[in-house]
Design a protein around this motif. Sequence first.
Motif, PDB file in Angstrom:
ATOM      1  N   GLU A  22      45.242 -31.154 -10.891  1.00  0.00           N
ATOM      2  CA  GLU A  22      46.278 -30.758  -9.932  1.00  0.00           C
ATOM      3  C   GLU A  22      47.079 -29.560 -10.442  1.00  0.00           C
ATOM      4  OE1 GLU A  22      48.444 -30.108  -6.736  1.00  0.00           O
ATOM      5  OE2 GLU A  22      46.748 -31.512  -6.768  1.00  0.00           O
ATOM      6  N   GLU A  23      47.358 -29.528 -11.732  1.00  0.00           N
ATOM      7  CA  GLU A  23      48.078 -28.385 -12.306  1.00  0.00           C
ATOM      8  C   GLU A  23      47.254 -27.102 -12.171  1.00  0.00           C
ATOM      9  OE1 GLU A  23      50.360 -27.252 -16.467  1.00  0.00           O
ATOM     10  OE2 GLU A  23      49.703 -29.319 -16.138  1.00  0.00           O
ATOM     11  N   HIS A  24      45.939 -27.202 -12.404  1.00  0.00           N
ATOM     12  CA  HIS A  24      45.033 -26.059 -12.243  1.00  0.00           C
ATOM     13  C   HIS A  24      45.039 -25.580 -10.794  1.00  0.00           C
ATOM     14  CE1 HIS A  24      41.319 -23.674 -12.358  1.00  0.00           C
ATOM     15  NE2 HIS A  24      40.905 -24.396 -11.331  1.00  0.00           N
ATOM     16  N   ALA A  63      47.645  -7.695 -15.375  1.00  0.00           N
ATOM     17  CA  ALA A  63      47.805  -8.826 -14.456  1.00  0.00           C
ATOM     18  C   ALA A  63      46.599  -9.758 -14.543  1.00  0.00           C
ATOM     19  CB  ALA A  63      47.997  -8.330 -13.025  1.00  0.00           C
ATOM     20  N   ALA A  64      45.413  -9.198 -14.730  1.00  0.00           N
ATOM     21  CA  ALA A  64      44.204 -10.019 -14.866  1.00  0.00           C
ATOM     22  C   ALA A  64      44.253 -10.848 -16.151  1.00  0.00           C
ATOM     23  CB  ALA A  64      42.961  -9.135 -14.842  1.00  0.00           C
ATOM     24  N   ARG A  65      44.706 -10.238 -17.230  1.00  0.00           N
ATOM     25  CA  ARG A  65      44.830 -10.981 -18.495  1.00  0.00           C
ATOM     26  C   ARG A  65      45.860 -12.107 -18.359  1.00  0.00           C
ATOM     27  NH1 ARG A  65      43.354  -5.984 -20.410  1.00  0.00           N
ATOM     28  NH2 ARG A  65      45.445  -5.150 -20.595  1.00  0.00           N
ATOM     29  N   ALA A  66      46.970 -11.826 -17.701  1.00  0.00           N
ATOM     30  CA  ALA A  66      47.974 -12.872 -17.483  1.00  0.00           C
ATOM     31  C   ALA A  66      47.376 -14.006 -16.645  1.00  0.00           C
ATOM     32  CB  ALA A  66      49.210 -12.295 -16.803  1.00  0.00           C
ATOM     33  N   PHE A  67      46.648 -13.667 -15.591  1.00  0.00           N
ATOM     34  CA  PHE A  67      45.992 -14.677 -14.762  1.00  0.00           C
ATOM     35  C   PHE A  67      45.071 -15.555 -15.618  1.00  0.00           C
ATOM     36  CE2 PHE A  67      42.067 -15.868 -12.596  1.00  0.00           C
ATOM     37  CZ  PHE A  67      42.549 -16.656 -11.560  1.00  0.00           C
ATOM     38  N   ALA A  68      44.245 -14.949 -16.427  1.00  0.00           N
ATOM     39  CA  ALA A  68      43.249 -15.685 -17.222  1.00  0.00           C
ATOM     40  C   ALA A  68      43.876 -16.534 -18.322  1.00  0.00           C
ATOM     41  CB  ALA A  68      42.254 -14.698 -17.840  1.00  0.00           C
ATOM     42  N   PHE A  69      44.863 -15.993 -19.007  1.00  0.00           N
ATOM     43  CA  PHE A  69      45.363 -16.662 -20.206  1.00  0.00           C
ATOM     44  C   PHE A  69      46.606 -17.526 -19.981  1.00  0.00           C
ATOM     45  CE2 PHE A  69      42.854 -13.025 -21.779  1.00  0.00           C
ATOM     46  CZ  PHE A  69      41.846 -13.766 -22.364  1.00  0.00           C
ATOM     47  N   GLU A  71      46.597 -19.558 -17.382  1.00  0.00           N
ATOM     48  CA  GLU A  71      45.992 -20.666 -16.629  1.00  0.00           C
ATOM     49  C   GLU A  71      46.175 -21.969 -17.405  1.00  0.00           C
ATOM     50  OE1 GLU A  71      43.148 -23.376 -14.989  1.00  0.00           O
ATOM     51  OE2 GLU A  71      43.190 -22.688 -17.037  1.00  0.00           O
ATOM     52  N   PRO A  72      46.606 -23.049 -16.747  1.00  0.00           N
ATOM     53  CA  PRO A  72      46.931 -24.299 -17.446  1.00  0.00           C
ATOM     54  C   PRO A  72      45.793 -24.861 -18.307  1.00  0.00           C
ATOM     55  CG  PRO A  72      47.755 -24.383 -15.210  1.00  0.00           C
ATOM     56  CD  PRO A  72      46.940 -23.128 -15.318  1.00  0.00           C
ATOM     57  N   VAL A  78      41.250 -26.526 -22.779  1.00  0.00           N
ATOM     58  CA  VAL A  78      40.024 -26.955 -22.101  1.00  0.00           C
ATOM     59  C   VAL A  78      38.900 -25.951 -22.350  1.00  0.00           C
ATOM     60  CG1 VAL A  78      38.940 -27.342 -19.833  1.00  0.00           C
ATOM     61  CG2 VAL A  78      41.227 -28.275 -20.320  1.00  0.00           C
ATOM     62  N   TYR A  79      39.243 -24.676 -22.362  1.00  0.00           N
ATOM     63  CA  TYR A  79      38.224 -23.627 -22.439  1.00  0.00           C
ATOM     64  C   TYR A  79      37.978 -23.175 -23.867  1.00  0.00           C
ATOM     65  CZ  TYR A  79      39.441 -23.393 -17.489  1.00  0.00           C
ATOM     66  OH  TYR A  79      39.698 -23.689 -16.181  1.00  0.00           O
ATOM     67  N   ARG A  80      36.726 -22.862 -24.166  1.00  0.00           N
ATOM     68  CA  ARG A  80      36.374 -22.349 -25.497  1.00  0.00           C
ATOM     69  C   ARG A  80      36.430 -20.827 -25.530  1.00  0.00           C
ATOM     70  NH1 ARG A  80      29.907 -21.748 -26.256  1.00  0.00           N
ATOM     71  NH2 ARG A  80      29.642 -20.952 -24.185  1.00  0.00           N
ATOM     72  N   ASP A  81      36.143 -20.176 -24.394  1.00  0.00           N
ATOM     73  CA  ASP A  81      36.221 -18.714 -24.351  1.00  0.00           C
ATOM     74  C   ASP A  81      36.367 -18.237 -22.911  1.00  0.00           C
ATOM     75  OD1 ASP A  81      33.521 -18.211 -23.198  1.00  0.00           O
ATOM     76  OD2 ASP A  81      32.795 -18.860 -25.153  1.00  0.00           O
ATOM     77  N   VAL A  82      36.653 -16.959 -22.777  1.00  0.00           N
ATOM     78  CA  VAL A  82      36.894 -16.366 -21.471  1.00  0.00           C
ATOM     79  C   VAL A  82      36.143 -15.041 -21.378  1.00  0.00           C
ATOM     80  CG1 VAL A  82      38.655 -15.444 -19.902  1.00  0.00           C
ATOM     81  CG2 VAL A  82      39.224 -17.354 -21.413  1.00  0.00           C
ATOM     82  N   LEU A  83      35.379 -14.876 -20.300  1.00  0.00           N
ATOM     83  CA  LEU A  83      34.792 -13.586 -19.961  1.00  0.00           C
ATOM     84  C   LEU A  83      35.667 -13.006 -18.865  1.00  0.00           C
ATOM     85  CD1 LEU A  83      32.502 -11.438 -19.979  1.00  0.00           C
ATOM     86  CD2 LEU A  83      31.389 -12.829 -18.217  1.00  0.00           C
TER      87      LEU A  83
END
Length: 182
Positions: A22-24, A63-69, A71-72, A78-83
Motif C-alpha cells: 500500500e505504501e508503494h 527528478a528521475a533519481r528522486a523518483f527511483a531512490f 521509493e518506499p 526490497v531492491y538489490r539494484d536499480v536500472l
Amino acid sequence: MEFLCYHRDRPGSDTLRDKLLEEHWSYMDGYAAEMIARGPTIADDGETATGSVHIVDLPDPAAARAFAFDEPNYQAGVYRDVLLRRWRNMLGRTMWDFPGGRTGGNRYLVLGLGSGQAAGLGVPPDRDELIAYGPLLSDDGATWLGTAVLVRAPDQDTARAVLSPDRYADIEVHNWQFGGRS
C-alpha cells in the motif's frame, strides 16, 4: 523527459515487499499523471515478484533519481539494484492505451543492452503487440545505451525476437504484468 526505472528485487525480500504494498502504491499514485507504464516482473512460478518497472515522464534526471531512490521499497531494502535510464516513447502512448488491454496473453519486459552503434531507434513494423517501446539513453539523451520493450508475446523466445540479437551485447527477458491498482 521520459525515464525507465527497473528496480530488481533482493532475494528473499518478498515478505517485506508485501508488507509495503500500500505504501508503494500510494507513492506511485503521486506520479499517476507522469506514468507511461508500470508493473512487476514475475518469476516463472507466475506469482513471485522479481522486480518493478516504471516508465515515467519527469522534468529532468534529478527528478528521475528522486523518483527511483525515494521509493518506499527502495528505502526499505526490497531492491538489490536499480536500472535508471532516459527512455524515448516511440509509440507515443501509455500502457493503458494498449489495444490489447490489461489481460490476456503473456507479457514481457525485454531489455537490450547496447553494444556499438545504436539499434532499436525505429519501431518494428509489426507493432500490434508492443505495449511500450523505446531506446535507453544517457542522461543528456545523446548516447544510445540499449532498448527497452514491454510486449505481449506467446513465449520468451518470441518476446526476445523483437530485438535483433546481433545488435546487442545482451538481451534480458522478464515476465511482466500490468501494475497499479485494479
